[in-house]
Design an enzyme around this catalytic site. Structure first.
Site, PDB file in Angstrom:
ATOM      1  CE  LYS A 241      -1.542  -4.264   3.244  1.00  0.00           C
ATOM      2  NZ  LYS A 241      -1.817  -5.547   2.618  1.00  0.00           N
TER       3      LYS A 241
ATOM      4  CE1 TYR B   7      -3.919  -2.218   5.394  1.00  0.00           C
ATOM      5  CE2 TYR B   7      -3.247   0.007   4.755  1.00  0.00           C
ATOM      6  CZ  TYR B   7      -3.629  -1.276   4.409  1.00  0.00           C
ATOM      7  OH  TYR B   7      -3.727  -1.607   3.080  1.00  0.00           O
TER       8      TYR B   7
ATOM      9  CB  SER C 262      -0.855  -0.034   1.272  1.00  0.00           C
ATOM     10  OG  SER C 262      -1.309   1.230   1.611  1.00  0.00           O
TER      11      SER C 262
END
Ligand code: NAD
Ligand code: UD1
Length: 330
Positions: free
Chosen positions: A152, A148, A124
């Site tokens: 990643k 988050y 991402s």
């Protein structure tokens, strides 16, 4: 060629699977249905009757994963399964660590045992340090901006670290803002609960589930004051996976990272206007304060993907608006 797509019933996964089956690849799907529905598999089967199979497996369950891999002959894994809400990642840190990081560790160890050495990973734009003055490139500074984003970046680091000992060939795709739906109107983004992201929220307005859009902020340093992002049509995003697959099967020692976006910054107001212009649908909106953690503008320089993957985005804001409207206006 047998391809396993983890998270293959999710928004991006289901579009990818549909396209891969069109292209005659043999596809296996695993998903724990945490943010997707079994009915998506039925839709995929309707579109592509040749689909091989879906198995409900949670990546956290290593034993089940190992058993599954023992029974299948898999040549490459496309790893899309994961939790993706930034706000939820703060309120439920452990859940994100367990699901995204431990889930991936189970997957890579299972791949190792099964001698699978090819991987495509859905990363991402959230791994980058904020940069609003120009387009982000792959070698720009990385930074942890959320739990988050941390998951990643950690998965990327595990891939970098393990690639030597596992002789792993990988392509990491750092998506910017995927948007739009399948042209047949049957597949789209259908998250459980209240949507956090712009397009699925607009979807709820089209479905008349919500009356108006809350536009978070009108004093950003952008053309019209609303936040700007790099929205990339789902079909164009899916194509980067096809190009990545070709590359991983054609060449040896592929260990690469690509940004995937349309390369333009598009404001929330421009998105709202696109529905009026192309779908004759007026989105009511009210301005709200900025959302915590939001940036003025973020978009990618997509030259690396264009040059090396021989890819270019074919679709635009009009295609995104039309396909979104078709899907939610059923
Ligand atoms: P999604 O939530 O629609 O799909 C993810 C799928 O993974 C879901 O079907 C979910 O049930 C499944 N899943 C989650 N945890 C699992 C587990 N432990 N075991 C098995 N299945 C599990 O999300 P999406 O938008 O399709 O995103 C796919 C991937 O792309 C995710 O990894 C996401 O982080 C990444 N990504 C998405 C965006 C975006 O804006 N949509 C942007 C950047 C990166
Ligand atoms: C968000 C996440 C990002 C994640 C991405 C995909 C935050 C701060 N960022 O990105 O880390 O990778 O989703 O899951 O949560 N907007 C509104 N009203 C809405 C929804 C959004 O005005 O109801 C605006 C936002 O302020 C932003 C733009 O629309 O300017 C896009 O928002 P969104 O779709 O959530 O994507 P990101 O903010 O890029």
């Amino acid at each position: 060629m047998n391809i396993l797509v983890t998270g293959g019933l999710g928004y991006i996964g289901s579009h990818l699977v549909s396209k891969l089956i069109d292209k005659k690849f043999s596809i296996f799907i695993i998903d724990n249905l945490n943010n997707s529905k079994r009915s998506t598999y039925k839709i995929l089967k309707k579109i592509n009757p040749n689909i091989k199979g879906f198995k409900k497996i949670d990546l956290k369950n290593k034993k089940k994963l190992l058993n599954y891999f023992k029974k299948k002959k898999i040549d490459i894994v496309i790893h899309m399964a994961g939790l993706k809400s930034v706000s939820e990642s703060y309120s439920n840190v452990k859940k994100y660590y367990n699901n995204n990081i431990l889930g991936f560790v189970n997957l890579i160890e299972t791949m190792q045992k099964s001698k699978i050495q090819k991987l495509i990973f859905s990363s991402s734009a959230s791994v980058y340090a904020p940069k609003i003055s120009s387009a982000i490139k792959e070698d720009d500074q990385l930074q942890i901006n959320s739990i988050y984003g941390f998951t990643k970046k950690t998965i990327e680091d595990i891939i970098f670290l393990k690639s030597k000992s596992l002789r792993l060939n990988y392509i990491i795709l750092r998506y910017f803002n995927p948007a739009g739906c399948h042209q047949n109107g049957l597949l789209g983004e259908n998250p459980k609960g209240t949507p956090n992201n712009l397009y699925p929220y607009i979807g709820d307005i089209i479905k008349k589930r919500r009356k108006y859009l809350k536009v978070y902020g009108n004093d950003y340093k952008t053309k019209d004051g609303t936040g700007a992002r790099d929205y990339i049509h789902i079909d164009d995003l899916v194509d980067t996976h096809l190009k990545s697959l070709q590359r991983l099967f054609k060449y040896k020692n592929i260990q690469e990272v690509f940004n995937v976006g349309c390369g333009k910054s598009i404001t929330v107001k421009a998105v709202i206007n696109s529905f009026k212009k192309f779908c004759n649908f007026k989105i009511k909106f009210k301005y709200y304060p900025r959302r915590y953690g939001d940036l003025d503008k973020i978009y990618t320089n997509n030259n690396k993907a264009k040059k090396i993957l021989q890819w270019r985005p074919e679709k635009n804001l009009k295609d995104i608006a039309l396909s979104t409207f078709k899907y939610y206006n059923k």
